[in-house]
Scaffold this motif. Structure first.
Motif, PDB file in Angstrom:
ATOM      1  N   PRO A 143      44.305  71.753  64.679  1.00  0.00           N
ATOM      2  CA  PRO A 143      44.240  73.018  65.235  1.00  0.00           C
ATOM      3  C   PRO A 143      42.651  73.596  65.202  1.00  0.00           C
ATOM      4  O   PRO A 143      41.986  73.280  64.551  1.00  0.00           O
ATOM      5  CB  PRO A 143      44.926  74.095  64.226  1.00  0.00           C
ATOM      6  CG  PRO A 143      45.744  73.284  63.526  1.00  0.00           C
ATOM      7  CD  PRO A 143      45.147  71.842  63.367  1.00  0.00           C
ATOM      8  N   ALA A 144      42.126  74.226  66.151  1.00  0.00           N
ATOM      9  CA  ALA A 144      40.866  74.391  66.356  1.00  0.00           C
ATOM     10  C   ALA A 144      40.136  75.433  65.491  1.00  0.00           C
ATOM     11  O   ALA A 144      39.227  75.280  65.087  1.00  0.00           O
ATOM     12  CB  ALA A 144      40.650  75.050  68.011  1.00  0.00           C
ATOM     13  N   GLU A 145      41.130  76.326  64.918  1.00  0.00           N
ATOM     14  CA  GLU A 145      40.656  77.214  63.822  1.00  0.00           C
ATOM     15  C   GLU A 145      40.409  76.628  62.659  1.00  0.00           C
ATOM     16  O   GLU A 145      39.926  77.087  61.775  1.00  0.00           O
ATOM     17  CB  GLU A 145      41.845  78.384  63.822  1.00  0.00           C
ATOM     18  CG  GLU A 145      43.158  77.884  63.220  1.00  0.00           C
ATOM     19  CD  GLU A 145      43.968  77.309  64.386  1.00  0.00           C
ATOM     20  OE1 GLU A 145      45.415  77.664  64.183  1.00  0.00           O
ATOM     21  OE2 GLU A 145      43.658  77.313  65.578  1.00  0.00           O
ATOM     22  N   ARG A 146      40.631  75.321  62.415  1.00  0.00           N
ATOM     23  CA  ARG A 146      40.037  74.602  61.316  1.00  0.00           C
ATOM     24  C   ARG A 146      38.684  73.925  61.252  1.00  0.00           C
ATOM     25  O   ARG A 146      38.368  73.484  60.279  1.00  0.00           O
ATOM     26  CB  ARG A 146      41.213  73.261  60.903  1.00  0.00           C
ATOM     27  CG  ARG A 146      42.657  73.772  60.627  1.00  0.00           C
ATOM     28  CD  ARG A 146      43.315  72.530  60.157  1.00  0.00           C
ATOM     29  NE  ARG A 146      44.804  72.797  60.169  1.00  0.00           N
ATOM     30  CZ  ARG A 146      45.617  71.806  59.597  1.00  0.00           C
ATOM     31  NH1 ARG A 146      45.352  70.502  59.686  1.00  0.00           N
ATOM     32  NH2 ARG A 146      47.026  72.062  59.501  1.00  0.00           N
ATOM     33  N   VAL A 147      38.158  74.194  62.512  1.00  0.00           N
ATOM     34  CA  VAL A 147      36.951  73.183  62.573  1.00  0.00           C
ATOM     35  C   VAL A 147      35.717  73.973  62.602  1.00  0.00           C
ATOM     36  O   VAL A 147      35.748  75.215  63.040  1.00  0.00           O
ATOM     37  CB  VAL A 147      36.965  72.428  64.018  1.00  0.00           C
ATOM     38  CG1 VAL A 147      35.558  71.781  64.303  1.00  0.00           C
ATOM     39  CG2 VAL A 147      38.131  71.737  64.293  1.00  0.00           C
ATOM     40  N   ALA A 148      34.914  73.589  61.689  1.00  0.00           N
ATOM     41  CA  ALA A 148      33.446  74.141  61.428  1.00  0.00           C
ATOM     42  C   ALA A 148      32.383  73.233  62.226  1.00  0.00           C
ATOM     43  O   ALA A 148      32.696  71.973  62.320  1.00  0.00           O
ATOM     44  CB  ALA A 148      33.067  74.095  60.049  1.00  0.00           C
ATOM     45  N   ILE A 149      31.486  73.919  62.397  1.00  0.00           N
ATOM     46  CA  ILE A 149      30.353  73.052  63.192  1.00  0.00           C
ATOM     47  C   ILE A 149      28.958  72.903  62.242  1.00  0.00           C
ATOM     48  O   ILE A 149      28.849  73.672  61.510  1.00  0.00           O
ATOM     49  CB  ILE A 149      30.002  73.712  64.572  1.00  0.00           C
ATOM     50  CG1 ILE A 149      29.278  75.096  64.358  1.00  0.00           C
ATOM     51  CG2 ILE A 149      31.257  73.895  65.478  1.00  0.00           C
ATOM     52  CD1 ILE A 149      27.924  74.936  64.680  1.00  0.00           C
ATOM     53  N   GLY A 150      28.214  71.661  62.772  1.00  0.00           N
ATOM     54  CA  GLY A 150      27.331  71.754  61.804  1.00  0.00           C
ATOM     55  C   GLY A 150      26.305  70.535  62.782  1.00  0.00           C
ATOM     56  O   GLY A 150      26.575  70.492  63.677  1.00  0.00           O
ATOM     57  N   SER A 151      25.412  69.845  61.940  1.00  0.00           N
ATOM     58  CA  SER A 151      24.590  68.883  62.588  1.00  0.00           C
ATOM     59  C   SER A 151      24.928  67.415  62.171  1.00  0.00           C
ATOM     60  O   SER A 151      24.097  66.584  62.856  1.00  0.00           O
ATOM     61  CB  SER A 151      23.189  69.396  62.685  1.00  0.00           C
ATOM     62  OG  SER A 151      22.621  69.339  61.386  1.00  0.00           O
ATOM     63  N   ALA A 152      25.257  67.121  61.126  1.00  0.00           N
ATOM     64  CA  ALA A 152      25.197  65.774  60.495  1.00  0.00           C
ATOM     65  C   ALA A 152      26.416  65.596  59.692  1.00  0.00           C
ATOM     66  O   ALA A 152      26.593  66.409  58.787  1.00  0.00           O
ATOM     67  CB  ALA A 152      23.863  65.278  59.850  1.00  0.00           C
ATOM     68  N   VAL A 153      26.825  64.294  59.360  1.00  0.00           N
ATOM     69  CA  VAL A 153      28.135  64.176  58.672  1.00  0.00           C
ATOM     70  C   VAL A 153      27.880  64.569  56.991  1.00  0.00           C
ATOM     71  O   VAL A 153      28.636  65.184  56.429  1.00  0.00           O
ATOM     72  CB  VAL A 153      28.600  62.746  58.754  1.00  0.00           C
ATOM     73  CG1 VAL A 153      29.488  62.250  57.709  1.00  0.00           C
ATOM     74  CG2 VAL A 153      29.219  62.429  60.014  1.00  0.00           C
ATOM     75  N   ALA A 154      26.740  63.859  56.442  1.00  0.00           N
ATOM     76  CA  ALA A 154      26.460  63.968  55.238  1.00  0.00           C
ATOM     77  C   ALA A 154      26.064  65.588  54.952  1.00  0.00           C
ATOM     78  O   ALA A 154      26.652  66.115  53.840  1.00  0.00           O
ATOM     79  CB  ALA A 154      25.304  63.363  54.855  1.00  0.00           C
ATOM     80  N   GLN A 155      25.553  66.265  55.937  1.00  0.00           N
ATOM     81  CA  GLN A 155      25.617  67.827  55.495  1.00  0.00           C
ATOM     82  C   GLN A 155      27.040  68.289  55.456  1.00  0.00           C
ATOM     83  O   GLN A 155      27.111  69.474  54.587  1.00  0.00           O
ATOM     84  CB  GLN A 155      24.909  68.153  56.904  1.00  0.00           C
ATOM     85  CG  GLN A 155      24.544  69.760  56.774  1.00  0.00           C
ATOM     86  CD  GLN A 155      24.102  70.277  58.225  1.00  0.00           C
ATOM     87  OE1 GLN A 155      24.810  69.909  59.591  1.00  0.00           O
ATOM     88  NE2 GLN A 155      22.951  70.880  58.465  1.00  0.00           N
ATOM     89  N   MET A 156      27.924  68.058  56.315  1.00  0.00           N
ATOM     90  CA  MET A 156      29.183  68.545  56.455  1.00  0.00           C
ATOM     91  C   MET A 156      30.045  68.224  54.958  1.00  0.00           C
ATOM     92  O   MET A 156      30.667  69.078  54.347  1.00  0.00           O
ATOM     93  CB  MET A 156      29.871  68.219  57.504  1.00  0.00           C
ATOM     94  CG  MET A 156      29.230  68.594  58.749  1.00  0.00           C
ATOM     95  SD  MET A 156      28.816  70.265  59.258  1.00  0.00           S
ATOM     96  CE  MET A 156      30.553  71.012  59.397  1.00  0.00           C
ATOM     97  N   LEU A 157      29.808  67.140  54.716  1.00  0.00           N
ATOM     98  CA  LEU A 157      30.519  66.358  53.319  1.00  0.00           C
ATOM     99  C   LEU A 157      29.998  66.944  52.152  1.00  0.00           C
ATOM    100  O   LEU A 157      30.609  67.098  51.146  1.00  0.00           O
ATOM    101  CB  LEU A 157      30.558  64.901  53.446  1.00  0.00           C
ATOM    102  CG  LEU A 157      31.512  64.334  54.424  1.00  0.00           C
ATOM    103  CD1 LEU A 157      31.599  62.508  54.460  1.00  0.00           C
ATOM    104  CD2 LEU A 157      33.054  64.771  54.279  1.00  0.00           C
TER     105      LEU A 157
END
Length: 337
Positions: free
Chosen positions: A67-81
């Motif tokens: 679902p779209a409401e689960r999704v956060a945005i960023g710029s790089a994989v390591a940054q998100m993890l």
């Protein structure tokens, strides 16, 4: 110019480097060029980029089956993890595949987690006794595919959460990953977007175990009301993990991801894998069912022969996407000869 799956691509002959950099449809490049032209003349306000961010967010959700409401945005994989790693207990035991791409593992190691590496095929059987599994759906070095069904079964039976990196899979594989605790991907490879956009899907059951370590004004429920002053006031859902967007990257993603999400991804996978497996068969090697192939070849020799590939883990890595053709296979075979 090549036409494939209803889009035009200015991709050169012999370009087999999608696992490093995807080539965008012409319309995507034109969208980004138009945004740069507007920037050059002061034609945009910050809020003008919001529709692009949201369009790409929804399309990413469609591509990975969440679902779209689960999704956060960023710029790089390591940054998100890093937000996942920050929520683990001290000394956490993290399981991964041998030779895993380090953006998928370094965020955990940097937090002091104890990392156990096992061969990819043995990963499901090694789940028990760990606090987290982090693994790529398709391995960066050679395209090997994780057994997601077995991994899901073992993780659910053992109560062990899993973080999946879909960077080398989303865009060519049909994915239904709503069962995973976290799903992350960068946009500049198979998703055909500019570098600087990434997404993290966070399952509601692990939202409280995810730490917004780089929280900023953009993570507020209404970012334009959280630009100044305390107290901390983050959005209630996955947007609390949002990082301030790289505008031009999301302009491109807002065109590329909906295009990919509109395609029959089973047909895209069949096209990509057929080319990759044809290469392997012609070389007398077994088919692997992946769009990525690692070869015992000299990448520099391939470059001299007009093939664009990458050197990874001591081998030449190639990838076949929707804009590649049998002619690319023949060119590579000629170069290998």
């Amino acid at each position: 110019m090549r036409t494939a799956f209803g889009a035009d691509f200015a991709v050169p002959q012999g370009y087999l480097n999608t696992p490093s950099i995807g080539v965008p449809p012409a319309t995507v490049a034109e969208e980004v060029a138009a945004a740069v032209a507007r920037w050059r003349s002061g034609g945009d306000q910050p809020g003008d980029f919001e529709p692009y961010v949201e369009r790409a967010r929804r399309a990413f959700a469609d591509l990975v089956g969440v679902p779209a409401e689960r999704v956060a945005i960023g710029s790089a994989v390591a940054q998100m993890l890093a937000m996942v790693a920050a929520g683990l207990p001290e000394g956490a035991r993290v399981l991964t595949a041998s030779g895993e791409f380090t953006s998928t593992t370094f965020p955990f190691a940097a937090r002091g987690a104890r990392i156990t590496e096992v061969p990819l095929a043995e990963l499901p059987g090694a789940v028990r006794g760990h606090d987290l599994v982090t693994v790529s759906v398709a391995q960066s070095a050679d395209g090997a595919l994780a057994d997601l069904d077995a991994l899901r079964a073992e993780c659910e039976a053992a109560g062990v959460p899993v973080a999946l990196d879909a960077t080398q899979a989303a865009g060519w594989m049909p994915l239904e990953l709503d069962w995973a605790d976290w799903v992350v991907a960068g946009g500049y490879k198979w998703l055909l977007s500019p570098r600087g956009c990434a997404w993290l899907a966070v399952h509601p059951r692990v939202a409280e175990r995810t730490t917004p370590v780089a929280a900023s004004w953009y993570a507020g429920e209404d970012p334009w009301q959280t630009t100044y002053g305390m107290p901390l006031r983050l959005a209630r859902g996955a947007r609390r993990f949002d990082l301030s967007p790289v505008w031009f990257s999301h302009v491109g993603a807002a065109a590329a991801l909906p295009y990919l999400a509109s395609l029959d991804l089973a047909a895209v996978r069949a096209h990509d894998v057929k080319l990759a497996d044809t290469l392997l068969t012609r070389l007398g090697l077994p088919e692997r069912g992946s769009a990525i192939v690692a070869l015992d070849a000299d990448p520099q020799a391939l470059t001299r022969a007009g093939i664009v590939a990458s050197a990874r883990a001591g081998k030449a890595r190639v990838g076949f996407h929707l804009y590649n053709t049998e002619d690319d296979v023949e060119r590579l075979l000629d170069a290998l000869r």
